[in-house]
Motif scaffolding. Structure first.
Motif, PDB file in Angstrom:
ATOM      1  N   ILE A 308      26.600  30.873 -28.634  1.00 54.47           N
ATOM      2  CA  ILE A 308      27.623  31.077 -27.600  1.00 54.47           C
ATOM      3  C   ILE A 308      26.976  31.031 -26.218  1.00 54.47           C
ATOM      4  O   ILE A 308      27.486  30.402 -25.286  1.00 54.47           O
ATOM      5  N   PHE A 309      25.805  31.664 -26.097  1.00 48.70           N
ATOM      6  CA  PHE A 309      25.117  31.677 -24.803  1.00 48.70           C
ATOM      7  C   PHE A 309      24.798  30.261 -24.340  1.00 48.70           C
ATOM      8  O   PHE A 309      25.055  29.898 -23.190  1.00 48.70           O
ATOM      9  N   VAL A 310      24.255  29.453 -25.257  1.00 50.88           N
ATOM     10  CA  VAL A 310      23.905  28.079 -24.887  1.00 50.88           C
ATOM     11  C   VAL A 310      25.161  27.293 -24.492  1.00 50.88           C
ATOM     12  O   VAL A 310      25.174  26.578 -23.484  1.00 50.88           O
ATOM     13  N   ILE A 311      26.244  27.470 -25.261  1.00 52.65           N
ATOM     14  CA  ILE A 311      27.472  26.736 -24.952  1.00 52.65           C
ATOM     15  C   ILE A 311      28.010  27.154 -23.589  1.00 52.65           C
ATOM     16  O   ILE A 311      28.394  26.317 -22.765  1.00 52.65           O
ATOM     17  N   VAL A 312      28.005  28.464 -23.338  1.00 58.36           N
ATOM     18  CA  VAL A 312      28.513  28.939 -22.049  1.00 58.36           C
ATOM     19  C   VAL A 312      27.641  28.417 -20.915  1.00 58.36           C
ATOM     20  O   VAL A 312      28.143  27.961 -19.885  1.00 58.36           O
ATOM     21  N   MET A 313      26.313  28.423 -21.094  1.00 53.85           N
ATOM     22  CA  MET A 313      25.438  27.926 -20.039  1.00 53.85           C
ATOM     23  C   MET A 313      25.701  26.449 -19.760  1.00 53.85           C
ATOM     24  O   MET A 313      25.606  25.987 -18.631  1.00 53.85           O
ATOM     25  N   MET A 314      26.057  25.681 -20.827  1.00 51.17           N
ATOM     26  CA  MET A 314      26.261  24.252 -20.629  1.00 51.17           C
ATOM     27  C   MET A 314      27.617  23.926 -20.029  1.00 51.17           C
ATOM     28  O   MET A 314      27.738  23.057 -19.175  1.00 51.17           O
ATOM     29  N   PHE A 315      28.646  24.624 -20.495  1.00 53.43           N
ATOM     30  CA  PHE A 315      29.997  24.197 -20.105  1.00 53.43           C
ATOM     31  C   PHE A 315      30.715  25.152 -19.163  1.00 53.43           C
ATOM     32  O   PHE A 315      31.697  24.777 -18.542  1.00 53.43           O
ATOM     33  N   ALA A 316      30.268  26.386 -19.100  1.00 56.78           N
ATOM     34  CA  ALA A 316      30.905  27.330 -18.182  1.00 56.78           C
ATOM     35  C   ALA A 316      29.830  28.180 -17.539  1.00 56.78           C
ATOM     36  O   ALA A 316      29.742  29.379 -17.776  1.00 56.78           O
TER      37      ALA A 316
ATOM     38  N   GLY B  30       6.137  20.474 -13.575  1.00 56.39           N
ATOM     39  CA  GLY B  30       5.894  19.672 -12.384  1.00 56.39           C
ATOM     40  C   GLY B  30       7.042  18.722 -12.085  1.00 56.39           C
ATOM     41  O   GLY B  30       7.434  18.541 -10.946  1.00 56.39           O
ATOM     42  N   MET B  31       7.614  18.120 -13.141  1.00 53.66           N
ATOM     43  CA  MET B  31       8.664  17.122 -12.913  1.00 53.66           C
ATOM     44  C   MET B  31      10.025  17.739 -12.662  1.00 53.66           C
ATOM     45  O   MET B  31      10.793  17.278 -11.841  1.00 53.66           O
ATOM     46  N   MET B  32      10.341  18.778 -13.424  1.00 50.34           N
ATOM     47  CA  MET B  32      11.704  19.297 -13.367  1.00 50.34           C
ATOM     48  C   MET B  32      11.805  20.585 -12.571  1.00 50.34           C
ATOM     49  O   MET B  32      12.900  21.030 -12.245  1.00 50.34           O
ATOM     50  N   GLY B  33      10.688  21.233 -12.328  1.00 54.54           N
ATOM     51  CA  GLY B  33      10.738  22.520 -11.654  1.00 54.54           C
ATOM     52  C   GLY B  33      11.248  23.620 -12.553  1.00 54.54           C
ATOM     53  O   GLY B  33      11.664  24.673 -12.078  1.00 54.54           O
ATOM     54  N   VAL B  34      11.251  23.377 -13.860  1.00 52.16           N
ATOM     55  CA  VAL B  34      11.767  24.372 -14.794  1.00 52.16           C
ATOM     56  C   VAL B  34      10.677  24.747 -15.775  1.00 52.16           C
ATOM     57  O   VAL B  34      10.028  23.879 -16.352  1.00 52.16           O
ATOM     58  N   GLY B  74      12.933  17.533 -28.945  1.00 56.09           N
ATOM     59  CA  GLY B  74      12.717  17.715 -27.515  1.00 56.09           C
ATOM     60  C   GLY B  74      13.502  16.705 -26.693  1.00 56.09           C
ATOM     61  O   GLY B  74      14.127  17.054 -25.693  1.00 56.09           O
ATOM     62  N   ALA B  75      13.490  15.445 -27.140  1.00 53.27           N
ATOM     63  CA  ALA B  75      14.214  14.408 -26.413  1.00 53.27           C
ATOM     64  C   ALA B  75      15.706  14.713 -26.368  1.00 53.27           C
ATOM     65  O   ALA B  75      16.355  14.577 -25.323  1.00 53.27           O
ATOM     66  N   MET B  76      16.245  15.168 -27.499  1.00 57.73           N
ATOM     67  CA  MET B  76      17.682  15.501 -27.551  1.00 57.73           C
ATOM     68  C   MET B  76      17.994  16.653 -26.593  1.00 57.73           C
ATOM     69  O   MET B  76      18.998  16.630 -25.877  1.00 57.73           O
ATOM     70  N   VAL B  77      17.120  17.670 -26.599  1.00 57.76           N
ATOM     71  CA  VAL B  77      17.346  18.823 -25.726  1.00 57.76           C
ATOM     72  C   VAL B  77      17.390  18.369 -24.272  1.00 57.76           C
ATOM     73  O   VAL B  77      18.257  18.760 -23.493  1.00 57.76           O
ATOM     74  N   GLU B  78      16.442  17.483 -23.902  1.00 61.42           N
ATOM     75  CA  GLU B  78      16.400  17.042 -22.515  1.00 61.42           C
ATOM     76  C   GLU B  78      17.627  16.204 -22.184  1.00 61.42           C
ATOM     77  O   GLU B  78      18.311  16.448 -21.198  1.00 61.42           O
ATOM     78  N   ARG B  79      17.925  15.242 -23.060  1.00 60.15           N
ATOM     79  CA  ARG B  79      18.963  14.261 -22.744  1.00 60.15           C
ATOM     80  C   ARG B  79      20.356  14.888 -22.747  1.00 60.15           C
ATOM     81  O   ARG B  79      21.157  14.637 -21.847  1.00 60.15           O
ATOM     82  N   TYR B  80      20.641  15.687 -23.778  1.00 58.21           N
ATOM     83  CA  TYR B  80      22.024  16.139 -23.936  1.00 58.21           C
ATOM     84  C   TYR B  80      22.279  17.560 -23.444  1.00 58.21           C
ATOM     85  O   TYR B  80      23.420  17.972 -23.330  1.00 58.21           O
ATOM     86  N   MET B  81      21.213  18.328 -23.208  1.00 59.01           N
ATOM     87  CA  MET B  81      21.466  19.700 -22.766  1.00 59.01           C
ATOM     88  C   MET B  81      20.973  19.949 -21.344  1.00 59.01           C
ATOM     89  O   MET B  81      21.753  20.213 -20.453  1.00 59.01           O
ATOM     90  N   LEU B  82      19.647  19.829 -21.155  1.00 56.32           N
ATOM     91  CA  LEU B  82      19.107  20.149 -19.832  1.00 56.32           C
ATOM     92  C   LEU B  82      19.709  19.278 -18.750  1.00 56.32           C
ATOM     93  O   LEU B  82      20.024  19.748 -17.664  1.00 56.32           O
ATOM     94  N   ARG B  83      19.893  17.997 -19.038  1.00 56.55           N
ATOM     95  CA  ARG B  83      20.348  17.085 -17.998  1.00 56.55           C
ATOM     96  C   ARG B  83      21.742  17.446 -17.510  1.00 56.55           C
ATOM     97  O   ARG B  83      22.039  17.322 -16.327  1.00 56.55           O
ATOM     98  N   HIS B  92      19.885  28.046 -13.986  1.00 55.22           N
ATOM     99  CA  HIS B  92      20.671  27.832 -15.191  1.00 55.22           C
ATOM    100  C   HIS B  92      19.917  27.014 -16.222  1.00 55.22           C
ATOM    101  O   HIS B  92      20.103  27.192 -17.416  1.00 55.22           O
ATOM    102  N   GLU B  93      19.025  26.115 -15.744  1.00 54.11           N
ATOM    103  CA  GLU B  93      18.188  25.382 -16.691  1.00 54.11           C
ATOM    104  C   GLU B  93      17.249  26.357 -17.399  1.00 54.11           C
ATOM    105  O   GLU B  93      17.068  26.295 -18.617  1.00 54.11           O
ATOM    106  N   LEU B  94      16.677  27.267 -16.613  1.00 50.87           N
ATOM    107  CA  LEU B  94      15.795  28.288 -17.179  1.00 50.87           C
ATOM    108  C   LEU B  94      16.552  29.111 -18.219  1.00 50.87           C
ATOM    109  O   LEU B  94      16.062  29.369 -19.320  1.00 50.87           O
ATOM    110  N   LEU B  95      17.771  29.505 -17.866  1.00 54.92           N
ATOM    111  CA  LEU B  95      18.577  30.330 -18.778  1.00 54.92           C
ATOM    112  C   LEU B  95      18.942  29.553 -20.037  1.00 54.92           C
ATOM    113  O   LEU B  95      18.966  30.110 -21.134  1.00 54.92           O
ATOM    114  N   LEU B  96      19.209  28.255 -19.873  1.00 53.63           N
ATOM    115  CA  LEU B  96      19.553  27.445 -21.044  1.00 53.63           C
ATOM    116  C   LEU B  96      18.373  27.394 -22.017  1.00 53.63           C
ATOM    117  O   LEU B  96      18.544  27.610 -23.222  1.00 53.63           O
TER     118      LEU B  96
END
Lengths: 432, 313
Positions: A308-316, B30-34, B74-83, B92-96
């Motif tokens: 839930i935390f990850v989803i909230v961070m991504m979308f809200a 260095g690249m992302m600051g995260v 790792g590639a999936m995390v970068e491409r579909y989540m962090l980006r 928020h990147e740090l929190l993710l």
């Protein structure tokens, strides 16, 4: 010097003063309800209520740093634990008759201990901002965690310390109701303290640090001193929260320093909504209640919370409270257009949660990795008094179908709603 | 003397292993600051992937595939989540990534339970290479060291002498400028993230056979690697190398020290005072080896906030 003197633009982060009316009535009502709670619910739930309030207060204290100066601390367990140990030591001193302070005032020791350690750590940690600040707080937390179990005299070694609440003024503090009232009063005190601080000139300067620290330094403010003070206040209220838990449990151990306790306020705050004052409280109370209830029902509670935390961070990213309040504001004018989408969205979410939880729970039992939950010898599972076969194909098919359909529904509804808002926004721009 | 040379060797190898994990982390920063909180989780995922695969496809192919799988994650995390979170800011990147650490931890517990799994050194490598005095030295430790040195060498060569290495080095310092020059920086980021994750995963697969493989390893190694990266200077590969070796050797040496802080104080006549305080003053230094990296990190941050080799900002 006040905010207006500084000519800070009124962003949505600065608190707008509204006329007291409905809000005041609501606050009075909730407060009265909270004070009469011991008469209304059984003692077991009062223990839950104590944990919830403390979690809310802890998250609020953590969020003082983020919502004002945009500082993220990953080591707040340290101040929480130190407050707890301060209270345990004060309790045992008063038990031995060395210290004579009224028992209900003993949680104050947590506040003081937190403030002192916060002053020292805050002075060091706030030299740098951003990632460095996060790392320093993390390092301090880990440092104390590694020292605590070895320092028997202060932290009671591996087993921890325990003590007793002494009777005072005819109150024995043996009943959970009495403890609840003490905790409630202190929590309200902490809440008012933090709320009041935001409104002071110092609080407004702390807000400005979050917006543009460099500019503030050019104006001649000593931002390092301001950051040290708010760090100390945040640590003090965290210490109070820890002290209240120690006061309620009559014990404390080095495990209070563990990283999980640093993670909790972060999760609570950002799930609840960091930029709404009550967001962290809602997050802390809600998640604590859920974890108390769900940890009895499911071993996977932490997984759900993480997802839930990850989803909230991504979308809200504004958190649930922020998300809801934004949507309420947006849709008040045009709710007729959006109500169908909202209905689909909400039922889709419910479908995702139900089917997702079902699949996770059943496969967890099929995996057989947990020593506690598992299958019965004939391969059946009982969830919520419903017994079924874990490998039943129709049930799995239904669960996957519900999951996929719900996902599709949620995505479609979100897309439609976004289009509706865009068109409304364009119409409004056109009228202007 | 035997103890000392063995400790030094162990410490060096542990340091090299730390560097293998820290290299990706510091480049990504260095690249992302995260600072990627989930980096320790990649190490753990690598160890578990290695555990599962080594039983199926053999030990050495298993290591390689484990590294590739973690690189893909790792590639999936970068491409579909962090980006997608990038627009909301660094915090928020740090929190993710913080949330991801949590999720990976729980997923591993979901499949493998709370207790360490029996991931073992293969027969072919479980012999002792040489003896120092009466102490035998296990071959697998040397293997860990060799793999780390190999990757360190490859990384240095790629970064120093290839075109893509040049772009990566430039993008670590000034991503915007490099993008303005027409390089596909998002792709480079994806690549660096995947390689960094893959190296951490491979390190996990290699080290998991030797050290215990349990869900706790993510946060344990994760925090140590943070320390390495911060002490070395965020974004600095050379700094990370020095810091890894320093922390690896110091913690290993400290485990072998029996004196207490109180004993040290008694040289200046405060011994009994130290014993009275108890706690950290009365435990042997070996027991507080876990404290050392964090104390070191605090010292570095306060004396030289940019780290050993970091740029002053």
């Amino acid at each position: 010097m006040t905010a207006t003197d500084l000519n800070i633009e009124d962003s949505n982060r600065t608190s707008a003063r509204k006329a007291p009316g409905l809000g005041l009535l609501l606050i009075t009502g909730v407060t009265v309800l909270l004070f009469t709670l011991p008469l209304l619910i059984p003692p077991v739930f009062l223990n839950y209520a104590i944990k919830m309030m403390v979690a809310g207060l802890f998250a609020l204290a953590f969020n003082l740093l983020w919502s004002h100066a945009r500082l993220l601390s990953f080591g707040h367990a340290a101040y929480y634990a130190i407050g707890a140990f301060a209270v345990i030591h004060a309790l045992s001193l008063s038990e031995r008759g060395v210290l004579s302070i009224p028992t209900p005032l003993i949680p104050m020791m947590g506040l003081i201990a937190g403030a002192l350690i916060g002053l020292v750590v805050g002075y060091l940690a706030t030299v740098r901002g951003g990632t460095y600040f996060a790392m320093i707080t993390l390092a301090v937390g880990e440092l104390l965690l590694s020292i605590a179990p070895k320092w028997e005299a202060v932290f009671g070694g591996e087993s921890g310390l325990s003590s007793m609440r002494m009777p005072w003024a005819g109150l024995t503090f043996g009943m959970v109701g009495e403890v609840y009232i003490v905790v409630l009063i202190w929590c309200l005190f902490g809440l008012v303290l933090l709320r009041w601080f935001s409104a002071t000139p110092l609080g407004q300067i702390a807000l400005a640090i979050g917006d543009n620290e460099k500019r503030l330094r050019f104006l001649g403010y000593r931002t390092h001193a301001v950051k040290t003070v708010i760090f100390s206040l945040s640590a003090a209220v965290s210490g109070l929260a820890g002290g209240l838990i120690a006061f309620a449990m009559e014990s404390a151990s080095f495990e209070l320093f563990a990283g999980a306790n640093s993670a909790m306020p972060v999760m609570h705050t950002f799930l609840g909504g960091a930029d709404v004052f009550l967001g962290p409280i809602a997050g802390g109370m809600g998640l604590t209640l859920f974890s108390e209830l769900a940890s009895n029902a499911s071993r996977l509670w932490l997984l759900y919370m993480g997802v839930i935390f990850v989803i909230v961070m991504m979308f809200a990213p504004e958190g649930l409270a922020g998300f809801i309040s934004r949507h309420v504001k947006l849709s008040l004018t045009c709710w007729r257009l959006l109500i169908a989408d909202y209905a689909v969205f909400l039922s889709g979410c419910a479908g995702l949660v139900l089917s997702g939880v079902w699949m996770a729970e059943v496969s967890y039992r099929l995996m057989g990795t947990s020593p506690i939950v598992g299958l019965t010898p004939d391969g059946t599972i009982t969830l919520f008094e419903w017994t079924f076969s874990a490998t039943s194909k129709p049930l799995w098919f239904a669960a996957v179908a519900v999951f996929v359909l719900s996902l599709f529904g949620v995505l479609a509804a979100a897309k439609r709603a976004r289009t509706t808002w865009l068109t409304i926004g364009q119409k409004k721009d056109g009228l202007r | 003397m035997e103890m000392l040379s063995i400790s030094l060797l162990n410490g060096t190898i542990y340091g090299l292993l730390l560097f293998m994990i820290a290299a990706g982390l510091t480049l990504i920063f260095g690249m992302m600051g995260v600072l990627n909180f989930a980096h320790g989780a990649f190490y753990m995922l690598g160890a578990y992937a290695g555990y599962v695969l080594s039983a199926r496809v053999g030990f050495f192919p298993g290591l390689l595939v484990a590294g590739l799988i973690v690189a893909a994650i790792g590639a999936m995390v970068e491409r579909y989540m962090l980006r997608s979170v990038h627009a909301h800011g660094h915090a928020h990147e740090l929190l993710l990534t913080f949330g991801l650490l949590f999720v990976f931890d729980e997923i591993v517990k979901f499949f493998f339970g709370y207790y360490p799994v029996s991931y073992r050194v293969p027969e072919t490598l479980s012999f002792s290479v040489f003896r120092i005095g009466s102490l035998e030295y296990p071959a697998y430790r040397l293997f860990v060291g060799l793999v780390s040195i190999g990757f360190f060498g490859a990384l240095v060569l790629i970064l120093r002498f290839t075109r893509i290495g040049l772009v990566v080095r430039a993008a670590v310092h000034k991503p915007m400028m490099v993008e303005a020059l027409g390089h596909n920086v998002p792709l480079v980021m994806l690549l660096v993230f995947a390689v960094g994750a893959g190296m951490a995963g491979l390190a996990g697969a290699v080290a998991g056979a030797f050290y215990p493989t349990s869900p706790a390893m993510a946060s344990e190694i994760g925090t140590i690697v943070f320390v390495v990266v911060v002490v070395g200077g965020l974004g600095s590969l050379g700094g990370a190398f020095i810091a890894s070796l320093m922390i690896g050797i110091l913690t290993t040496l400290m485990v072998g020290v029996d004196t207490t802080l109180a004993d040290t104080l008694s040289f200046v006549g405060f011994g009994s005072w130290g014993k009275d305080i108890g706690g950290i003053f009365a435990v042997p230094l070996s027991a507080s080896a876990g404290t050392l990296p964090f104390a070191l990190m605090l010292m570095v941050l306060l004396l030289r906030p940019a780290g050993l080799m970091g740029e002053r900002t």
